[in-house]
Write an enzyme that holds these catalytic residues in place. Sequence first.
Site, mmCIF file in Angstrom:
data_model
loop_
_atom_site.group_PDB
_atom_site.id
_atom_site.type_symbol
_atom_site.label_atom_id
_atom_site.label_comp_id
_atom_site.label_asym_id
_atom_site.label_seq_id
_atom_site.Cartn_x
_atom_site.Cartn_y
_atom_site.Cartn_z
ATOM 1 N N ARG A 129 25.799 -9.790 -4.827
ATOM 2 C CA ARG A 129 26.174 -10.841 -4.806
ATOM 3 C C ARG A 129 27.376 -12.064 -4.472
ATOM 4 O O ARG A 129 27.514 -13.417 -4.716
ATOM 5 C CB ARG A 129 25.545 -11.625 -5.497
ATOM 6 C CG ARG A 129 24.426 -11.201 -7.117
ATOM 7 C CD ARG A 129 23.590 -10.518 -6.370
ATOM 8 N NE ARG A 129 22.172 -12.325 -5.743
ATOM 9 C CZ ARG A 129 21.954 -11.772 -4.978
ATOM 10 N NH1 ARG A 129 21.942 -10.542 -4.317
ATOM 11 N NH2 ARG A 129 20.731 -12.746 -4.468
ATOM 12 N N HIS B 131 15.809 -11.037 1.157
ATOM 13 C CA HIS B 131 16.473 -11.739 2.376
ATOM 14 C C HIS B 131 15.579 -11.739 3.767
ATOM 15 O O HIS B 131 15.903 -12.298 4.461
ATOM 16 C CB HIS B 131 16.826 -9.786 2.182
ATOM 17 C CG HIS B 131 18.387 -9.503 1.663
ATOM 18 N ND1 HIS B 131 19.433 -9.244 2.388
ATOM 19 C CD2 HIS B 131 18.488 -9.620 0.635
ATOM 20 C CE1 HIS B 131 20.153 -8.723 1.560
ATOM 21 N NE2 HIS B 131 19.644 -9.098 0.729
ATOM 22 N N GLY C 289 27.524 -12.735 -1.315
ATOM 23 C CA GLY C 289 27.458 -13.576 0.444
ATOM 24 C C GLY C 289 27.636 -12.930 1.041
ATOM 25 O O GLY C 289 27.598 -12.766 2.380
#
Length: 167
Positions: A11, A49, A13
Amino acid sequence: MTTILITGGARSGKSKRAETRTRAFPGQPVYIATAEALDGEMEERIARHRARRGSDWIEREVPLDLVPALLATDGGGARLVDCLTLWLSNLMHAERDWEHEVNALAGALPRLKSPAVLVTNEVGLGIVPDNALARSFRDAAGIMNQIIADVADEVEFVVAGLPMKLK
């Protein structure tokens, strides 16, 4: 040809950064997904996503045969492989020779015509796992990341959504 490796923790990025880097190249981007929707949680992750990326990507689902997928999509837009860590897990679960596969990938990347942006997880910053399988995976991921970073033109480490250029 350009190969960019983007690594970081969970998580952090990484995927968002990789999407931005991939879109910066000309042509229609290609998303090569190594994840399989084997449960509801993974289905939800994949849906998030896809929604973030939008519909202008060509998508390929490739849990194992990554090098053939990169060769088959070469000559068009940049390819985003998300992610090498899941690919490694898939290879190990299928009892394939992951070292051979990683070395084949490392050999293929410099020969590609179209850019490739590869996402991987940095799994070696935490505590030592308490079981042999987890330690084996952590070690394999570290070895894989070193091999691919060595042939990559650029390497970025993403922390809290912020990229740091390593190479």
